[in-house]
Design a protein around this motif. Structure first.
Motif, PDB file in Angstrom:
ATOM      1  N   ASP A 121     -17.462  41.886  44.240  1.00 43.53           N
ATOM      2  CA  ASP A 121     -17.968  40.635  44.798  1.00 43.53           C
ATOM      3  C   ASP A 121     -16.993  40.104  45.836  1.00 43.53           C
ATOM      4  O   ASP A 121     -15.810  40.445  45.836  1.00 43.53           O
ATOM      5  CB  ASP A 121     -18.181  39.594  43.695  1.00 43.53           C
ATOM      6  CG  ASP A 121     -16.874  39.140  43.061  1.00 43.53           C
ATOM      7  OD1 ASP A 121     -15.893  39.923  43.073  1.00 43.53           O
ATOM      8  OD2 ASP A 121     -16.818  38.011  42.543  1.00 43.53           O
ATOM      9  N   ARG A 171     -16.352  36.853  46.217  1.00 42.61           N
ATOM     10  CA  ARG A 171     -15.630  35.689  45.698  1.00 42.61           C
ATOM     11  C   ARG A 171     -14.250  36.079  45.191  1.00 42.61           C
ATOM     12  O   ARG A 171     -13.253  35.393  45.466  1.00 42.61           O
ATOM     13  CB  ARG A 171     -16.428  35.008  44.578  1.00 42.61           C
ATOM     14  CG  ARG A 171     -15.755  33.753  44.038  1.00 42.61           C
ATOM     15  CD  ARG A 171     -16.468  33.182  42.825  1.00 42.61           C
ATOM     16  NE  ARG A 171     -17.832  32.765  43.131  1.00 42.61           N
ATOM     17  CZ  ARG A 171     -18.603  32.100  42.277  1.00 42.61           C
ATOM     18  NH1 ARG A 171     -18.148  31.798  41.061  1.00 42.61           N
ATOM     19  NH2 ARG A 171     -19.819  31.751  42.617  1.00 42.61           N
ATOM     20  N   PRO A 215     -19.159  35.754  32.005  1.00 43.63           N
ATOM     21  CA  PRO A 215     -19.482  35.042  33.241  1.00 43.63           C
ATOM     22  C   PRO A 215     -18.410  35.114  34.322  1.00 43.63           C
ATOM     23  O   PRO A 215     -18.704  34.921  35.500  1.00 43.63           O
ATOM     24  CB  PRO A 215     -19.702  33.593  32.778  1.00 43.63           C
ATOM     25  CG  PRO A 215     -19.041  33.501  31.439  1.00 43.63           C
ATOM     26  CD  PRO A 215     -19.152  34.859  30.831  1.00 43.63           C
ATOM     27  N   ARG A 267     -21.662  37.129  36.385  1.00 46.01           N
ATOM     28  CA  ARG A 267     -22.038  35.984  37.225  1.00 46.01           C
ATOM     29  C   ARG A 267     -23.386  36.236  37.902  1.00 46.01           C
ATOM     30  O   ARG A 267     -24.241  35.354  37.970  1.00 46.01           O
ATOM     31  CB  ARG A 267     -20.948  35.733  38.266  1.00 46.01           C
ATOM     32  CG  ARG A 267     -21.152  34.453  39.061  1.00 46.01           C
ATOM     33  CD  ARG A 267     -19.876  34.022  39.774  1.00 46.01           C
ATOM     34  NE  ARG A 267     -19.382  35.013  40.694  1.00 46.01           N
ATOM     35  CZ  ARG A 267     -18.274  35.718  40.508  1.00 46.01           C
ATOM     36  NH1 ARG A 267     -17.550  35.538  39.416  1.00 46.01           N
ATOM     37  NH2 ARG A 267     -17.876  36.601  41.408  1.00 46.01           N
ATOM     38  N   TYR A 268     -23.581  37.465  38.411  1.00 46.70           N
ATOM     39  CA  TYR A 268     -24.880  37.797  39.010  1.00 46.70           C
ATOM     40  C   TYR A 268     -25.990  37.681  37.963  1.00 46.70           C
ATOM     41  O   TYR A 268     -27.087  37.199  38.253  1.00 46.70           O
ATOM     42  CB  TYR A 268     -24.869  39.229  39.559  1.00 46.70           C
ATOM     43  CG  TYR A 268     -23.930  39.473  40.719  1.00 46.70           C
ATOM     44  CD1 TYR A 268     -23.889  38.610  41.811  1.00 46.70           C
ATOM     45  CD2 TYR A 268     -23.104  40.595  40.737  1.00 46.70           C
ATOM     46  CE1 TYR A 268     -23.033  38.851  42.887  1.00 46.70           C
ATOM     47  CE2 TYR A 268     -22.255  40.844  41.801  1.00 46.70           C
ATOM     48  CZ  TYR A 268     -22.219  39.978  42.872  1.00 46.70           C
ATOM     49  OH  TYR A 268     -21.379  40.224  43.927  1.00 46.70           O
ATOM     50  N   SER A 269     -25.714  38.135  36.742  1.00 47.31           N
ATOM     51  CA  SER A 269     -26.709  38.081  35.670  1.00 47.31           C
ATOM     52  C   SER A 269     -27.111  36.646  35.378  1.00 47.31           C
ATOM     53  O   SER A 269     -28.305  36.326  35.244  1.00 47.31           O
ATOM     54  CB  SER A 269     -26.156  38.740  34.398  1.00 47.31           C
ATOM     55  OG  SER A 269     -25.867  40.110  34.612  1.00 47.31           O
ATOM     56  N   LYS A 270     -26.127  35.775  35.246  1.00 51.60           N
ATOM     57  CA  LYS A 270     -26.416  34.361  34.978  1.00 51.60           C
ATOM     58  C   LYS A 270     -27.231  33.756  36.118  1.00 51.60           C
ATOM     59  O   LYS A 270     -28.173  32.979  35.890  1.00 51.60           O
ATOM     60  CB  LYS A 270     -25.112  33.589  34.794  1.00 51.60           C
ATOM     61  CG  LYS A 270     -25.321  32.119  34.402  1.00 51.60           C
ATOM     62  CD  LYS A 270     -23.999  31.414  34.199  1.00 51.60           C
ATOM     63  CE  LYS A 270     -24.201  29.999  33.658  1.00 51.60           C
ATOM     64  NZ  LYS A 270     -25.122  29.184  34.480  1.00 51.60           N
ATOM     65  N   GLU A 271     -26.878  34.128  37.327  1.00 51.86           N
ATOM     66  CA  GLU A 271     -27.566  33.601  38.510  1.00 51.86           C
ATOM     67  C   GLU A 271     -29.055  33.933  38.483  1.00 51.86           C
ATOM     68  O   GLU A 271     -29.900  33.059  38.682  1.00 51.86           O
ATOM     69  CB  GLU A 271     -26.919  34.178  39.769  1.00 51.86           C
ATOM     70  CG  GLU A 271     -27.618  33.811  41.073  1.00 51.86           C
ATOM     71  CD  GLU A 271     -27.027  34.564  42.253  1.00 51.86           C
ATOM     72  OE1 GLU A 271     -27.795  34.899  43.171  1.00 51.86           O
ATOM     73  OE2 GLU A 271     -25.805  34.836  42.248  1.00 51.86           O
ATOM     74  N   ILE A 272     -29.383  35.200  38.219  1.00 48.42           N
ATOM     75  CA  ILE A 272     -30.799  35.586  38.278  1.00 48.42           C
ATOM     76  C   ILE A 272     -31.574  35.077  37.057  1.00 48.42           C
ATOM     77  O   ILE A 272     -32.746  34.740  37.167  1.00 48.42           O
ATOM     78  CB  ILE A 272     -30.970  37.113  38.457  1.00 48.42           C
ATOM     79  CG1 ILE A 272     -30.446  37.897  37.263  1.00 48.42           C
ATOM     80  CG2 ILE A 272     -30.300  37.570  39.736  1.00 48.42           C
ATOM     81  CD1 ILE A 272     -30.681  39.400  37.380  1.00 48.42           C
ATOM     82  N   ASP A 297     -30.879  32.236  35.383  1.00 44.81           N
ATOM     83  CA  ASP A 297     -31.053  30.798  35.597  1.00 44.81           C
ATOM     84  C   ASP A 297     -32.160  30.529  36.604  1.00 44.81           C
ATOM     85  O   ASP A 297     -32.956  29.589  36.439  1.00 44.81           O
ATOM     86  CB  ASP A 297     -29.749  30.163  36.081  1.00 44.81           C
ATOM     87  CG  ASP A 297     -28.692  30.057  34.991  1.00 44.81           C
ATOM     88  OD1 ASP A 297     -29.029  30.305  33.814  1.00 44.81           O
ATOM     89  OD2 ASP A 297     -27.535  29.739  35.323  1.00 44.81           O
ATOM     90  N   ARG A 298     -32.213  31.342  37.633  1.00 45.04           N
ATOM     91  CA  ARG A 298     -33.213  31.148  38.680  1.00 45.04           C
ATOM     92  C   ARG A 298     -34.634  31.340  38.149  1.00 45.04           C
ATOM     93  O   ARG A 298     -35.576  30.726  38.630  1.00 45.04           O
ATOM     94  CB  ARG A 298     -32.937  32.112  39.842  1.00 45.04           C
ATOM     95  CG  ARG A 298     -33.515  31.652  41.168  1.00 45.04           C
ATOM     96  CD  ARG A 298     -32.870  32.352  42.334  1.00 45.04           C
ATOM     97  NE  ARG A 298     -33.012  33.791  42.267  1.00 45.04           N
ATOM     98  CZ  ARG A 298     -32.027  34.654  42.476  1.00 45.04           C
ATOM     99  NH1 ARG A 298     -30.813  34.229  42.731  1.00 45.04           N
ATOM    100  NH2 ARG A 298     -32.246  35.958  42.418  1.00 45.04           N
ATOM    101  N   ALA A 301     -30.255  39.867  42.564  1.00 45.39           N
ATOM    102  CA  ALA A 301     -29.060  39.459  43.306  1.00 45.39           C
ATOM    103  C   ALA A 301     -28.452  40.694  43.946  1.00 45.39           C
ATOM    104  O   ALA A 301     -28.553  41.804  43.411  1.00 45.39           O
ATOM    105  CB  ALA A 301     -28.048  38.801  42.371  1.00 45.39           C
TER     106      ALA A 301
END
Length: 263
Positions: free
Chosen positions: A101, A103, A153, A159-164, A166-167, A221
Motif C-alpha cells: 500500500d 500509506r 486492520p 484495511r482494504y477488507s474493512k474498506e470494502i 464497510d462500503r 479495492a
C-alpha cells in the motif's frame, strides 16, 4: 604529417567513446530506469523487504534479476507491510522496500528514496475447497454460522477488507485477525476458517486448496505496490537499479504472469 593526423583521429575517437560512455551512464541527469539503471550498477548483495503477497512472484523475479546481473545476489525478507515498516524504523539492515500500500510507504519518506508503483492487485473471497457454504459475495460473509478470518486492520489487506465491507454495509465478526495475507489464506486452506479476504494472486497460487469467489470491481479495492530504495543502504546504486528494474518489461511480464495488474 600523416602520423600526426592519425594520432589526432585516435585521440578524438577515444574522447568520443568516453563522452558516449558518460552519457550512457548518466543520461540527462534524471533518474535512470529499467535495464539502463541496472546495467550501471555494481554487483552487490541486496536485501529487499517485501510484502507477504509478493513471496512467490519475487522469488521468480529475484532469480531473473540475478541471472541478468552476474555477481549480484538478492535476498528477500517477506512480512506484512506494517512489520516491514517497523523494521525500517528500527534500522534493520536492508537496501530496498516494497509494500502492499502507498500509506505505509508514505509514512517512511524520511527513510526511503523516491517510490514508484510497480504493480496492483485486487481482493477476492477465498473459501474452502468446493465452496461448501455456497458463498457468492461479500454479503454472505455476515452469516453468523460462518467462520471468517481477516487480516488485522493495521495490515494493508486488512484495511482494504474493512474498506470494502464497510462500503457494502456488511458486518463481519472474524474468528481471528492475522498479521499478513498468507496467514489468512493458510487458515482457509487448513479448514480453520470457512472464508477469508485475500489478494487475487494469493488465492490463485493456492491452486485447488481453496475456491475463489470474485468480488465485482465496483465493490472492490485496488492495492498498489510501491517500491523504493532505502537511504540507509550500503549499496545505494545497486538498490536504486533493482527498484528501477521492477518497472522494466522483463519484470512486468513476470508480475503480470503471476496475476498482478499493471502499475
Amino acid at each position: 604529417m600523416s602520423v600526426i593526423v592519425t594520432r589526432r583521429r585516435v585521440a578524438a575517437g577515444a574522447l568520443t567513446c568516453a563522452l558516449l560512455a558518460a552519457l550512457t551512464a548518466c543520461g540527462d541527469g534524471g533518474p535512470a530506469t529499467g535495464s539502463a539503471a541496472s546495467a550501471g550498477a555494481e554487483p552487490a548483495n541486496l536485501t529487499v523487504l517485501a510484502a507477504s503477497s509478493l513471496t512467490d512472484v519475487f522469488r521468480t523475479a529475484g532469480a531473473a534479476y540475478e541471472k541478468a546481473h552476474p555477481g549480484t545476489k538478492v535476498t528477500f525478507s517477506f512480512a506484512g507491510s506494517q512489520e516491514l515498516a517497523a523494521q525500517v524504523k528500527q534500522g534493520a539492515p536492508a537496501d530496498a522496500l516494497v509494500t502492499a500500500d502507498t500509506r505505509t510507504m508514505d509514512g517512511l519518506k524520511a527513510e526511503t528514496g523516491t517510490a514508484q508503483i510497480v504493480a496492483r492487485n485486487r481482493l477476492v473471497i477465498a473459501t474452502g475447497k468446493g465452496n461448501p457454504h455456497k458463498i457468492g459475495g461479500l454479503k454472505d460473509l455476515a452469516g453468523t454460522k460462518l467462520k471468517v478470518v481477516l487480516a488485522a486492520p493495521e495490515v494493508p489487506v486488512g484495511r482494504y477488507s474493512k474498506e470494502i465491507l464497510d462500503r457494502q454495509g456488511v458486518t463481519v465478526k472474524p474468528v481471528s485477525q492475522e498479521p499478513n495475507v498468507r496467514a489468512v489464506l493458510s487458515k482457509v486452506e487448513l479448514g480453520e476458517a470457512d472464508a477469508g479476504l485475500v489478494y487475487r494472486t494469493d488465492s490463485a497460487k493456492s491452486g485447488d486448496k481453496v475456491e475463489t469467489v470474485e468480488i465485482p470491481d465496483d465493490q472492490n479495492a485496488v492495492a498498489s505496490y510501491p517500491a523504493a530504495p532505502l537511504k540507509a543502504s550500503k549499496h545505494a546504486a545497486a538498490a536504486a537499479a533493482f527498484v528501477a528494474w521492477l518497472s522494466s518489461p522483463e519484470a512486468q511480464k513476470i508480475l503480470q504472469e503471476a496475476g498482478f495488474q499493471q502499475p
